[in-house]
Write a protein that holds these residues in place. Structure first.
Motif, PDB file in Angstrom:
ATOM      1  N   UNK A 118       0.743  -0.980   0.115  1.00 23.13           N
ATOM      2  CA  UNK A 118       0.025   0.155   0.053  1.00 23.13           C
ATOM      3  C   UNK A 118       0.942   1.161  -0.036  1.00 23.13           C
ATOM      4  N   UNK A 119       1.503   1.534  -1.333  1.00 23.49           N
ATOM      5  CA  UNK A 119       2.581   2.580  -1.259  1.00 23.49           C
ATOM      6  C   UNK A 119       1.851   4.014  -1.428  1.00 23.49           C
ATOM      7  N   UNK A 120       2.548   4.876  -0.914  1.00 17.38           N
ATOM      8  CA  UNK A 120       2.336   6.281  -1.231  1.00 17.38           C
ATOM      9  C   UNK A 120       2.678   6.688  -2.716  1.00 17.38           C
ATOM     10  N   UNK A 121       1.785   7.273  -3.399  1.00 18.57           N
ATOM     11  CA  UNK A 121       1.989   7.421  -4.799  1.00 18.57           C
ATOM     12  C   UNK A 121       3.406   8.357  -4.952  1.00 18.57           C
ATOM     13  N   UNK A 122       3.553   9.146  -3.767  1.00 19.67           N
ATOM     14  CA  UNK A 122       5.071   9.827  -4.093  1.00 19.67           C
ATOM     15  C   UNK A 122       6.334   8.826  -3.810  1.00 19.67           C
ATOM     16  N   UNK A 123       6.206   7.698  -3.306  1.00 19.74           N
ATOM     17  CA  UNK A 123       7.317   6.846  -3.180  1.00 19.74           C
ATOM     18  C   UNK A 123       7.624   6.068  -4.194  1.00 19.74           C
TER      19      UNK A 123
END
Length: 219
Positions: free
Chosen positions: A175-180
């Protein structure tokens, strides 16, 4: 029972989307587990112990040493039972995120709340032993001797009715942050499995009984 009721004990503050109240999911998680962790309080002090268990319909059976604090508390509580929370958990994968905060595990868990009652009826005690043994290996209860009077005295059989119970399941992996997403750090999911290894017989002249061969072959 198709669905367990949602109660204050089985309604979390966060991640309510992960909750499952259907009996099929709850039973499947319980039936696939080998160890239950039982939490209770004695004299204001929290306690937690792992115990083997077995499910018979809407009941869980457990047994423990008669001299242990859980057994003493259950016997002292009589028919009312001692309040407990019981959990059975499976870890299905390790989730490696690009972010330290998003590392996690995928898991299946059941938590049941209620009174744990001391089983005193001799017939139900023997039934509970069979349920627990057959939970470990189906068919095994017919291939052992019954407990002796001395063993019965040393063991306390316990019962919990599945009234306040729910499952919690995380199965979505990363569940990654888009910025990562463009960061150079490795990310992925590592599946975990439980397997049954080759049996180590007590004596070399023993043949593996059919029920055990079937169980070993099912892993």
């Amino acid at each position: 029972m198709a669905e367990y009721p949602v109660t204050a004990a089985t309604s979390p503050k966060r991640h309510r989307d992960r909750m499952r109240y259907d009996a099929d999911t709850v039973h499947a998680i319980l039936d696939a587990g080998f160890m239950a962790h039982v939490s209770f309080t004695v004299g204001g002090r929290p306690q937690l112990i792992p115990l083997a268990f077995g499910r018979d319909g809407e009941r869980l059976y457990l047994h423990t040493s008669s001299g242990g604090q859980l057994a003493l508390a259950a016997r002292a509580s009589g028919a009312e039972g001692v309040p407990v929370a019981i959990s059975v958990t499976h870890i299905d994968s390790v989730v490696l995120s690009r972010s330290a905060m998003h590392h996690s595990v995928d898991y299946r868990c059941v938590i049941a709340h209620g009174p744990l009652v001391h089983v005193t009826d001799p017939d139900e005690q023997l039934h509970a032993y069979r349920v627990i043994i057959d939970h470990l290996v189906p068919g095994r209860a017919d291939d052992v001797r019954a407990p002796s009077p001395k063993e019965n005295a040393q063991t306390t059989v316990l019962r919990l009715d599945l009234d306040q119970v729910a499952a919690k399941v995380r199965d979505h992996g990363l569940a990654e942050d888009p910025d990562d997403l463009d960061l150079p750090h490795y990310a992925g999911v590592v599946p975990l499995t439980t397997t049954r290894g080759p049996i180590r017989p007590d004596r070399a002249d023993q043949d593996v009984p059919p029920y055990l061969a079937t169980w070993l072959g099912a892993s």
